[in-house]
Motif scaffolding. Structure first.
Motif, PDB file in Angstrom:
ATOM      1  N   UNK A 174      75.203 -28.468  57.531  1.00 50.52           N
ATOM      2  CA  UNK A 174      76.155 -27.359  57.465  1.00 50.52           C
ATOM      3  C   UNK A 174      76.355 -26.887  56.025  1.00 50.52           C
ATOM      4  N   UNK A 175      76.476 -27.813  55.088  1.00 43.34           N
ATOM      5  CA  UNK A 175      76.717 -27.445  53.683  1.00 43.34           C
ATOM      6  C   UNK A 175      75.509 -26.725  53.095  1.00 43.34           C
ATOM      7  N   UNK A 176      74.313 -27.234  53.350  1.00 41.40           N
ATOM      8  CA  UNK A 176      73.098 -26.612  52.809  1.00 41.40           C
ATOM      9  C   UNK A 176      72.955 -25.174  53.311  1.00 41.40           C
ATOM     10  N   UNK A 177      73.174 -24.970  54.616  1.00 40.24           N
ATOM     11  CA  UNK A 177      73.018 -23.622  55.158  1.00 40.24           C
ATOM     12  C   UNK A 177      74.168 -22.710  54.748  1.00 40.24           C
ATOM     13  N   UNK A 178      75.340 -23.282  54.485  1.00 43.75           N
ATOM     14  CA  UNK A 178      76.432 -22.453  53.965  1.00 43.75           C
ATOM     15  C   UNK A 178      76.058 -21.887  52.597  1.00 43.75           C
ATOM     16  N   UNK A 179      75.468 -22.705  51.751  1.00 42.60           N
ATOM     17  CA  UNK A 179      75.025 -22.246  50.429  1.00 42.60           C
ATOM     18  C   UNK A 179      73.985 -21.137  50.579  1.00 42.60           C
ATOM     19  N   UNK A 180      73.061 -21.313  51.516  1.00 45.38           N
ATOM     20  CA  UNK A 180      72.030 -20.285  51.742  1.00 45.38           C
ATOM     21  C   UNK A 180      72.663 -18.981  52.214  1.00 45.38           C
ATOM     22  N   UNK A 181      73.600 -19.063  53.154  1.00 47.58           N
ATOM     23  CA  UNK A 181      74.253 -17.850  53.663  1.00 47.58           C
ATOM     24  C   UNK A 181      75.079 -17.172  52.567  1.00 47.58           C
ATOM     25  N   UNK A 182      75.797 -17.957  51.775  1.00 44.03           N
ATOM     26  CA  UNK A 182      76.585 -17.387  50.679  1.00 44.03           C
ATOM     27  C   UNK A 182      75.682 -16.671  49.672  1.00 44.03           C
ATOM     28  N   UNK A 183      74.566 -17.317  49.347  1.00 39.96           N
ATOM     29  CA  UNK A 183      73.693 -16.767  48.306  1.00 39.96           C
ATOM     30  C   UNK A 183      73.061 -15.450  48.745  1.00 39.96           C
ATOM     31  N   UNK A 184      72.498 -15.436  49.938  1.00 38.15           N
ATOM     32  CA  UNK A 184      71.769 -14.246  50.376  1.00 38.15           C
ATOM     33  C   UNK A 184      72.680 -13.131  50.894  1.00 38.15           C
ATOM     34  N   UNK A 185      73.907 -13.452  51.286  1.00 38.94           N
ATOM     35  CA  UNK A 185      74.834 -12.415  51.735  1.00 38.94           C
ATOM     36  C   UNK A 185      75.596 -11.782  50.576  1.00 38.94           C
ATOM     37  N   UNK A 186      75.583 -12.418  49.404  1.00 41.05           N
ATOM     38  CA  UNK A 186      76.305 -11.943  48.216  1.00 41.05           C
ATOM     39  C   UNK A 186      77.819 -11.871  48.468  1.00 41.05           C
ATOM     40  N   UNK A 187      78.330 -12.706  49.339  1.00 43.36           N
ATOM     41  CA  UNK A 187      79.741 -12.603  49.689  1.00 43.36           C
ATOM     42  C   UNK A 187      80.650 -13.000  48.538  1.00 43.36           C
ATOM     43  N   UNK A 188      80.231 -13.991  47.758  1.00 43.79           N
ATOM     44  CA  UNK A 188      81.076 -14.387  46.631  1.00 43.79           C
ATOM     45  C   UNK A 188      81.112 -13.312  45.552  1.00 43.79           C
ATOM     46  N   UNK A 189      79.991 -12.646  45.342  1.00 47.00           N
ATOM     47  CA  UNK A 189      79.958 -11.515  44.408  1.00 47.00           C
ATOM     48  C   UNK A 189      80.866 -10.402  44.903  1.00 47.00           C
ATOM     49  N   UNK A 190      80.867 -10.167  46.215  1.00 46.86           N
ATOM     50  CA  UNK A 190      81.709  -9.124  46.797  1.00 46.86           C
ATOM     51  C   UNK A 190      83.189  -9.478  46.664  1.00 46.86           C
TER      52      UNK A 190
END
Length: 262
Positions: A174-190
């Motif tokens: 779950x943690x590994x895929x959360x990092x992948x989703x965060x990175x490629x979705x740019x949600x933290x940048x948003x």
């Protein structure tokens, strides 16, 4: 009843405690498991501790969802832009996506029904199982945990709730895929742009193909951590009752039914 390890002397075991986590059989609602498979293929099987099948379906979902732009088409359809939804879809991938998606729902429902039957048989057999595992890398043991705490940590970062209850395989996944989703979705940048008041930039930087994976990911982590904490607590209490009954309860002890105490 004197055997405390899973040494294959019984036909079925209700639980197994290892350094990677606690795996147990318990009654589940097939419709709930099927619903999680519909929300995200693989989640239903992971709730059943069918990790290899669950991981395979999960990775397939991500790979075959992103390439035909299914999530982008969903957003356009929700906005009433049907023509744009049709235009963005790649049917070469979409026709592979549907059969596996339906298989995940059907197989999780079928497996849940079968595992419920196995649980009933294992409960009747009542064979002892190991409740403590000590290894070079980890220690795991049955004890009681707070479901609210598991939910709280899952809300902060999905996967932490699983670490709290020692579901190591699920937590890492779950943690590994959360990092992948965060990175490629740019949600933290948003989020940073949103705090700066740059709403249009925050919206434009988001990648919907990856963004729509995150709500299901959060929901699964919260539900899985809560449900397994509750079930592990039940398993601990049942194991403790059985141990005390076998080792400390008098053999002459009887509960008289149907008689009132005067």
């Amino acid at each position: 009843m004197d055997n405390y390890t899973n040494d294959n002397t019984a036909r079925r075991y209700k639980a197994h405690v290892s350094i990677l986590g606690t795996t147990q059989l318990h009654l589940r609602n097939p419709y709930i498991i099927a619903w999680w498979s519909a929300a995200f293929p693989g989640f239903g099987h992971m709730l059943l501790s069918k990790y290899l099948r669950g991981y395979a379906l999960f990775i397939w979902e991500v790979f075959v969802n992103v390439n035909p732009h299914v999530n982008s088409a969903m957003i356009y359809s929700f906005q009433g832009k049907i023509d744009m939804a049709k235009e963005v879809l790649d049917t070469r991938w979409l026709l592979m996506y549907i059969p596996v998606y339906l298989f995940g729902i059907w197989d999780s429902f079928r497996t849940t029904v079968d595992m419920n039957k196995v649980y009933v048989l294992a409960e009747r057999e009542a064979h002892r199982f190991n409740s403590f595992s000590l290894g070079a890398l980890e220690i795991n043991y049955l004890d009681k945990r707070n479901p609210t705490v598991a939910v709280m940590w899952s809300i902060f970062i999905p996967g932490l709730g699983q670490l709290y209850i020692h579901r190591i395989l699920t937590a890492i996944f779950v943690i590994v895929w959360l990092v992948i989703f965060f990175y490629y979705s740019h949600i933290q940048e948003a989020v940073v742009l949103l705090f700066l008041g740059k709403i249009n930039e925050a919206t434009s930087v988001l990648k919907p193909d990856w963004l729509l994976f995150i709500p299901s990911h959060y929901g699964f982590a919260i539900y899985d951590s809560y449900m397994n904490t509750v079930e592990n607590n039940k398993l601990f209490e049942k194991d403790l009752r059985d141990y005390l009954s076998v080792n400390y309860q008098s053999k002459n002890f009887q509960i008289l039914k149907g008689q009132k105490v005067k």
